[in-house]
Write a protein that holds these residues in place. Structure first.
Motif, PDB file in Angstrom:
ATOM      1  N   TYR A  12      34.006 -31.123 -93.695  1.00 30.89           N
ATOM      2  CA  TYR A  12      34.525 -30.636 -95.341  1.00 30.89           C
ATOM      3  C   TYR A  12      34.010 -31.641 -96.359  1.00 30.89           C
ATOM      4  CZ  TYR A  12      37.170 -28.893 -99.106  1.00 30.89           C
ATOM      5  OH  TYR A  12      37.588 -28.182-100.488  1.00 30.89           O
ATOM      6  N   GLU A  57      42.480 -31.024 -93.072  1.00 29.09           N
ATOM      7  CA  GLU A  57      42.882 -29.740 -92.824  1.00 29.09           C
ATOM      8  C   GLU A  57      41.696 -28.727 -92.660  1.00 29.09           C
ATOM      9  OE1 GLU A  57      46.027 -28.105 -94.935  1.00 29.09           O
ATOM     10  OE2 GLU A  57      46.011 -26.207 -94.084  1.00 29.09           O
ATOM     11  N   HIS A  58      41.182 -28.656 -93.813  1.00 30.89           N
ATOM     12  CA  HIS A  58      39.704 -27.797 -93.980  1.00 30.89           C
ATOM     13  C   HIS A  58      38.754 -28.080 -92.849  1.00 30.89           C
ATOM     14  CE1 HIS A  58      40.578 -26.193 -97.856  1.00 30.89           C
ATOM     15  NE2 HIS A  58      40.718 -27.245 -98.355  1.00 30.89           N
ATOM     16  N   SER A  60      39.358 -29.320 -89.821  1.00 30.84           N
ATOM     17  CA  SER A  60      40.347 -28.914 -88.623  1.00 30.84           C
ATOM     18  C   SER A  60      40.127 -27.510 -88.344  1.00 30.84           C
ATOM     19  CB  SER A  60      41.608 -29.470 -88.551  1.00 30.84           C
ATOM     20  OG  SER A  60      41.478 -30.747 -88.666  1.00 30.84           O
ATOM     21  N   ARG A  61      40.363 -26.801 -89.445  1.00 32.96           N
ATOM     22  CA  ARG A  61      40.281 -25.344 -89.347  1.00 32.96           C
ATOM     23  C   ARG A  61      39.061 -24.896 -88.955  1.00 32.96           C
ATOM     24  NH1 ARG A  61      45.157 -23.121 -90.371  1.00 32.96           N
ATOM     25  NH2 ARG A  61      46.688 -24.101 -91.970  1.00 32.96           N
ATOM     26  N   ARG A  62      38.124 -25.342 -89.481  1.00 34.29           N
ATOM     27  CA  ARG A  62      36.635 -24.727 -89.216  1.00 34.29           C
ATOM     28  C   ARG A  62      36.293 -25.428 -87.716  1.00 34.29           C
ATOM     29  NH1 ARG A  62      33.532 -26.696 -95.159  1.00 34.29           N
ATOM     30  NH2 ARG A  62      34.632 -25.046 -96.296  1.00 34.29           N
ATOM     31  N   LEU A  64      38.436 -25.481 -85.364  1.00 33.86           N
ATOM     32  CA  LEU A  64      39.208 -24.474 -84.358  1.00 33.86           C
ATOM     33  C   LEU A  64      38.566 -23.251 -84.359  1.00 33.86           C
ATOM     34  CD1 LEU A  64      42.842 -25.247 -85.695  1.00 33.86           C
ATOM     35  CD2 LEU A  64      42.169 -25.014 -83.213  1.00 33.86           C
ATOM     36  N   GLU A  65      37.849 -22.713 -85.506  1.00 36.71           N
ATOM     37  CA  GLU A  65      37.109 -21.571 -85.499  1.00 36.71           C
ATOM     38  C   GLU A  65      36.111 -21.525 -84.586  1.00 36.71           C
ATOM     39  OE1 GLU A  65      36.449 -20.327 -89.514  1.00 36.71           O
ATOM     40  OE2 GLU A  65      35.429 -18.657 -88.686  1.00 36.71           O
ATOM     41  N   GLU A  70      43.032 -21.075 -80.093  1.00 42.06           N
ATOM     42  CA  GLU A  70      44.012 -20.920 -81.006  1.00 42.06           C
ATOM     43  C   GLU A  70      44.688 -22.354 -81.147  1.00 42.06           C
ATOM     44  OE1 GLU A  70      45.249 -18.243 -82.435  1.00 42.06           O
ATOM     45  OE2 GLU A  70      43.480 -17.284 -81.356  1.00 42.06           O
ATOM     46  N   LYS A  71      45.305 -22.314 -82.395  1.00 43.82           N
ATOM     47  CA  LYS A  71      45.831 -23.773 -82.493  1.00 43.82           C
ATOM     48  C   LYS A  71      47.026 -24.227 -81.413  1.00 43.82           C
ATOM     49  CE  LYS A  71      49.397 -21.718 -85.955  1.00 43.82           C
ATOM     50  NZ  LYS A  71      50.390 -21.569 -85.031  1.00 43.82           N
ATOM     51  N   ARG A  98      50.944 -28.895 -91.023  1.00 45.25           N
ATOM     52  CA  ARG A  98      49.869 -28.178 -91.822  1.00 45.25           C
ATOM     53  C   ARG A  98      49.300 -26.946 -91.082  1.00 45.25           C
ATOM     54  NH1 ARG A  98      47.087 -29.886 -96.342  1.00 45.25           N
ATOM     55  NH2 ARG A  98      48.398 -31.421 -97.512  1.00 45.25           N
ATOM     56  N   LEU A  99      48.923 -27.527 -89.796  1.00 43.99           N
ATOM     57  CA  LEU A  99      48.323 -26.585 -88.776  1.00 43.99           C
ATOM     58  C   LEU A  99      49.251 -25.569 -88.210  1.00 43.99           C
ATOM     59  CD1 LEU A  99      45.440 -29.072 -87.469  1.00 43.99           C
ATOM     60  CD2 LEU A  99      45.210 -27.042 -89.277  1.00 43.99           C
TER      61      LEU A  99
END
Ligand SMILES: CC(C)(COP(=O)(O)OP(=O)(O)OC[C@H]1O[C@@H](n2cnc3c(N)ncnc32)[C@H](O)[C@@H]1OP(=O)(O)O)[C@@H](O)C(=O)NCCC(=O)NCCS
Length: 318
Positions: A12, A57-58, A60-62, A64-65, A70-71, A98-99
């Motif tokens: 990110y 956070e951005h 990490s979410r990418r 994970l996807e 799953e988190k 946050r996650l």
């Protein structure tokens, strides 16, 4: 034998972008000089209120996807940063909250531009020993917050961003080895002039003797590349991709030359975002995985050098 294998990556960059021409209005510099001496065209800078944790956070979410997990499967969080949101809690703990993960270990590693390699190495040890099964490893920095925007020797070089990797336990080879080093005698060449005990009453800025740092970085990265290959009984031609710390195109060129690897096999992202400190290696890795250059089974050599001095490498099968 258990290995730590890369399951997915994410990156990110903050929206706000500063070009070299924008910097010409701030300091006595020229777009052509910056491009020629560093390879940097632009850098991304956090917006008002945006923090290192937001960037992490951005990314990490990418990741994970991309990993397709799953988190709740994450049982280890380690984050390399030199620009934590607060002195404490660790940015890794804020990220964990946050996650929506809780209970597993979460901590920051402070090894400046080598922070991600240090974090990756720690996560690798936990997974190899069975102490963790699925780790979130992040490199995130908002160096723009510690730059003296009147110092042309530093402010043109750095940018903000985050990169993240999910590592999972696997029987198939993943990370083959990691190598970490530090030498605290060189503090005077690269440091931040403020902290809890020093100059807390004034803004803290990066101070650097760029020419000296440059020479030591080139020498040191050459050595660590040799050390990494020797530890794995590998030859230079066994490396499919060099994923270097993106600090200066001339440092990267010199390392690639020592390794004897053509520049087509070196992942370069520096032009787009400058030196993003701990984020630089995972960001570069993410770009080359997403654009299809790095494929499953490729051998990657990751390396970084930073303040401390710290330096490190990782050799892995993707
Ligand atoms: C900082 C760096 C880009 C400077 O490049 P360089 O080719 O070594 O340049 P020098 O420091 O020798 O300076 C050459 C001239 O350019 C000038 N200069 C420095 N920064 C400049 C800028 N942003 N714009 C224009 N001129 C600049 C210097 O003042 C000097 O001028 P002088 O000859 O009149 O004194 C380079 O040394 C570098 O990248 N070092 C490593 C930094 C790094 O990677 N740090 C992080 C490690 S993780």
């Amino acid at each position: 034998m258990t290995f730590a294998r890369v399951l997915g990556t994410g990156g990110y960059l903050p929206e706000h972008c500063l070009t070299n021409s924008d910097l010409e209005r701030l300091v006595d510099t020229k777009d052509a000089w910056v491009q020629e001496r560093t390879g940097i065209r632009k850098r991304h800078i956090v917006g008002p209120g945006e923090t290192t944790c937001d960037l992490a956070e951005h990314a990490s979410r990418r990741a994970l996807e991309a990993a397709g997990i799953e988190k709740d499967e994450i049982d280890f969080v380690v984050l390399g940063t030199t620009t934590p949101d607060l002195v404490y809690p660790a940015t890794a703990c804020r990220l964990q909250a946050r996650l929506g993960i809780s209970g597993c270990p979460a901590f920051d590693v402070q090894a400046v531009c080598t922070g991600f390699i240090y974090a990756l190495s720690i996560a690798d040890q936990f997974i190899r020993t069975g102490a963790a099964k699925c780790a979130l490893v992040v490199g995130a920095d908002a160096s723009s917050k510690i730059l003296d925007w009147t110092d042309r020797g530093t402010c043109v070089l750095f940018g903000d961003g985050a990169g993240a990797v999910i590592l999972g336990a696997s029987e198939a080879p993943g990370i083959l080895s990691t190598h970490l080093h530090a030498d605290g005698r060189y503090e005077h060449l690269l440091y931040v002039d403020g902290g809890v005990f020093h100059g807390y009453d004034h803004p803290a800025y990066v101070r650097m003797q760029g020419g000296e740092v440059f020479k030591i970085a080139v020498r040191t990265l050459g050595r660590i590349v040799d050390e990494t290959l020797a530890a794995n009984n590998m030859d230079r031609c066994d490396v499919d991709w060099l994923v270097p710390h993106q600090a200066n195109i001339r440092i990267i060129n010199a390392t690639a030359k020592m390794l004897g690897i053509p520049m087509e096999r070196v992942v370069l992202t520096i032009a787009e975002h400058g030196n993003t400190s701990a984020a630089s290696v995972p960001l570069a890795m993410d770009v080359a995985i997403r654009d299809g250059r790095i494929s499953r089974g490729d051998t990657l050599l990751l390396e970084a050098f930073g303040g401390g001095f710290t330096w490190g490498s990782a050799l892995l099968k993707y």
